[in-house]
Design an enzyme around this catalytic site. Structure first.
Site, PDB file in Angstrom:
ATOM      1  N   SER A  17     -10.194  81.961   2.855  1.00  0.00           N
ATOM      2  CA  SER A  17      -9.416  82.088   1.621  1.00  0.00           C
ATOM      3  C   SER A  17      -9.491  83.507   1.066  1.00  0.00           C
ATOM      4  CB  SER A  17      -9.971  81.090   0.583  1.00  0.00           C
ATOM      5  OG  SER A  17      -9.274  81.176  -0.637  1.00  0.00           O
ATOM      6  N   GLY A  18      -8.519  83.856   0.259  1.00  0.00           N
ATOM      7  CA  GLY A  18      -8.584  85.027  -0.598  1.00  0.00           C
ATOM      8  C   GLY A  18      -8.951  86.329   0.101  1.00  0.00           C
ATOM      9  N   ILE A  19      -9.955  87.005  -0.434  1.00  0.00           N
ATOM     10  CA  ILE A  19     -10.346  88.334   0.040  1.00  0.00           C
ATOM     11  C   ILE A  19     -10.889  88.264   1.471  1.00  0.00           C
ATOM     12  CG2 ILE A  19     -12.035  90.191  -0.338  1.00  0.00           C
ATOM     13  CD1 ILE A  19     -11.649  89.614  -3.415  1.00  0.00           C
ATOM     14  N   ASP A  38     -17.080  80.107   7.126  1.00  0.00           N
ATOM     15  CA  ASP A  38     -16.705  79.518   5.834  1.00  0.00           C
ATOM     16  C   ASP A  38     -17.193  78.075   5.796  1.00  0.00           C
ATOM     17  OD1 ASP A  38     -14.291  80.546   3.675  1.00  0.00           O
ATOM     18  OD2 ASP A  38     -14.915  78.443   3.546  1.00  0.00           O
ATOM     19  N   ASP A  59     -22.566  77.018   5.877  1.00  0.00           N
ATOM     20  CA  ASP A  59     -22.876  77.254   4.468  1.00  0.00           C
ATOM     21  C   ASP A  59     -23.818  78.458   4.404  1.00  0.00           C
ATOM     22  OD1 ASP A  59     -23.878  77.295   1.890  1.00  0.00           O
ATOM     23  OD2 ASP A  59     -24.135  75.122   1.762  1.00  0.00           O
ATOM     24  N   VAL A  60     -23.344  79.559   3.835  1.00  0.00           N
ATOM     25  CA  VAL A  60     -24.162  80.785   3.862  1.00  0.00           C
ATOM     26  C   VAL A  60     -25.427  80.676   3.017  1.00  0.00           C
ATOM     27  CG1 VAL A  60     -22.205  82.305   4.397  1.00  0.00           C
ATOM     28  CG2 VAL A  60     -22.862  81.930   1.991  1.00  0.00           C
ATOM     29  N   TYR A 152     -22.806  84.087 -12.809  1.00  0.00           N
ATOM     30  CA  TYR A 152     -21.998  84.912 -11.888  1.00  0.00           C
ATOM     31  C   TYR A 152     -22.346  86.388 -12.032  1.00  0.00           C
ATOM     32  CZ  TYR A 152     -17.811  86.652  -9.477  1.00  0.00           C
ATOM     33  OH  TYR A 152     -16.943  87.281  -8.615  1.00  0.00           O
ATOM     34  N   LYS A 156     -23.852  88.916  -9.214  1.00  0.00           N
ATOM     35  CA  LYS A 156     -23.132  90.100  -8.721  1.00  0.00           C
ATOM     36  C   LYS A 156     -23.915  91.384  -8.990  1.00  0.00           C
ATOM     37  CE  LYS A 156     -19.729  88.076  -6.729  1.00  0.00           C
ATOM     38  NZ  LYS A 156     -19.476  88.242  -5.285  1.00  0.00           N
ATOM     39  N   THR A 187      -6.382  85.371  -6.085  1.00  0.00           N
ATOM     40  CA  THR A 187      -6.906  84.480  -5.035  1.00  0.00           C
ATOM     41  C   THR A 187      -7.129  83.094  -5.640  1.00  0.00           C
ATOM     42  OG1 THR A 187      -9.259  84.720  -5.497  1.00  0.00           O
ATOM     43  CG2 THR A 187      -8.260  86.446  -4.124  1.00  0.00           C
TER      44      THR A 187
END
Ligand SMILES: NC(=O)c1ccc[n+]([C@@H]2O[C@H](COP(=O)([O-])OP(=O)(O)OC[C@H]3O[C@@H](n4cnc5c(N)ncnc54)[C@H](O)[C@@H]3O)[C@@H](O)[C@H]2O)c1
Length: 256
Positions: A17-19, A38, A59-60, A152, A156, A187
């Site tokens: 997905s997305g980025i 993913d 699953d990371v 979050y 980050k 996204t």
């Protein structure tokens, strides 16, 4: 066309997905053998559609799953040269209402997941004695906070410092590590925001370039950082944010 043996192999997490998906497409287009990782069950199909070579469900937040994904890439393609950690989650919740599980899950995916994947790839590259690179996807929230995002923004901020720590550890092994900080990118992660015209107008007004970004614009910077053109760039934080972090805009512009 080179054979599988001598092609650069790049692992991208969050590939469905997305980025992450945009990175798969961009890096496959330049000729990398791209392995996507993913949680999403359809990742293999998705990655191959984007031009990648293989998608692995993992699953990371599990170090075992990360080790296994890297081992599979090495087994199938003989080597790993670059890693892009784009798997990430966001939870919007006021700090005083946040439960333990929400806090932990965000740290486990965004921080532990970046570390587990980077460690697994770093071990391989150090043992192989070849240069390589890692790009961690941080955020403008690596540098600034927004309301309702304590978990979050903490994660980050940690990703930014993780990137610096890895860059300092691994420089002598020829592994460059950089952190990309996207601003507001269209996204699925942002689906709720993009469905809200007031919020989107605020984002556009707050961004010096006057618009949100596209995943491909982040992928272009990731492609640079994982290329020989960035051979003397490590430990850097590269904002891809339309100028968001450069400063505040005057109220007149905010009302545009
Ligand atoms: N979209 C933005 O505006 C924006 C801004 C700044 C930073 N980012 C960061 O960019 C990265 C990619 O975000 P995106 O916007 O493409 O989000 P997205 O939701 O579109 O994609 C994230 C992908 O990560 C996968 N994923 C989530 N948890 C996982 C796990 N435990 N193991 C493996 N895969 C997992 C998801 O299945 C999904 O395919 C994230 O780290 C996000 O924090 C995004």
């Amino acid at each position: 066309m080179s054979t599988g043996e001598d092609r650069v192999v790049t692992i991208v997490t969050g590939a469905a997905s997305g980025i992450g998906a945009a990175c798969v497409r961009r890096l496959a287009e330049r000729g990398d053998t791209v392995v996507g990782v993913d949680l999403a069950a359809e990742v293999d199909e998705h990655v191959r559609t984007l031009g990648g070579a293989l998608g692995v469900v993992a699953d990371v937040s599990s170090s075992e799953a990360c080790e296994a994904a890297v081992a599979l890439a090495v087994e199938r393609f003989g080597r790993v040269d670059h890693l892009v950690c784009a798997a990430g989650i966001e939870r919007n919740e006021a700090a005083h209402e946040m439960d333990d599980d929400t806090w932990s899950r965000v740290q486990r995916v965004n921080v532990d997941g970046s570390f587990f994947m980077a460690r697994a790839v770093g071990r391989h590259i150090v043992a192989a004695g070849r240069p390589g690179s890692v790009v961690l996807i941080g955020s403008i929230n690596s540098a600034i906070a927004m309301p309702g995002q304590a978990a979050y923004v903490a994660s980050k901020g940690a990703v930014l410092q993780l990137g610096r720590g890895l860059a300092v550890d691994w420089g002598r092994h020829g592994i460059r590590v950089n952190v990309v900080g996207p601003g507001v990118i269209d996204t699925p992660l942002n689906a709720r925001s993009f469905a809200d015209p007031v919020r989107i107008a605020y984002y556009a007004g707050r961004t010096p370039l006057g618009r949100h970004g596209e995943p491909s614009e982040v992928a272009a910077v990731v492609a640079f950082l994982t290329s020989a053109d960035a051979s003397y760039v490590t430990g850097a934080f590269v904002a891809v944010d339309g100028g968001w972090l450069a400063g505040e805009l005057p109220p007149s512009r905010m009302e545009d």
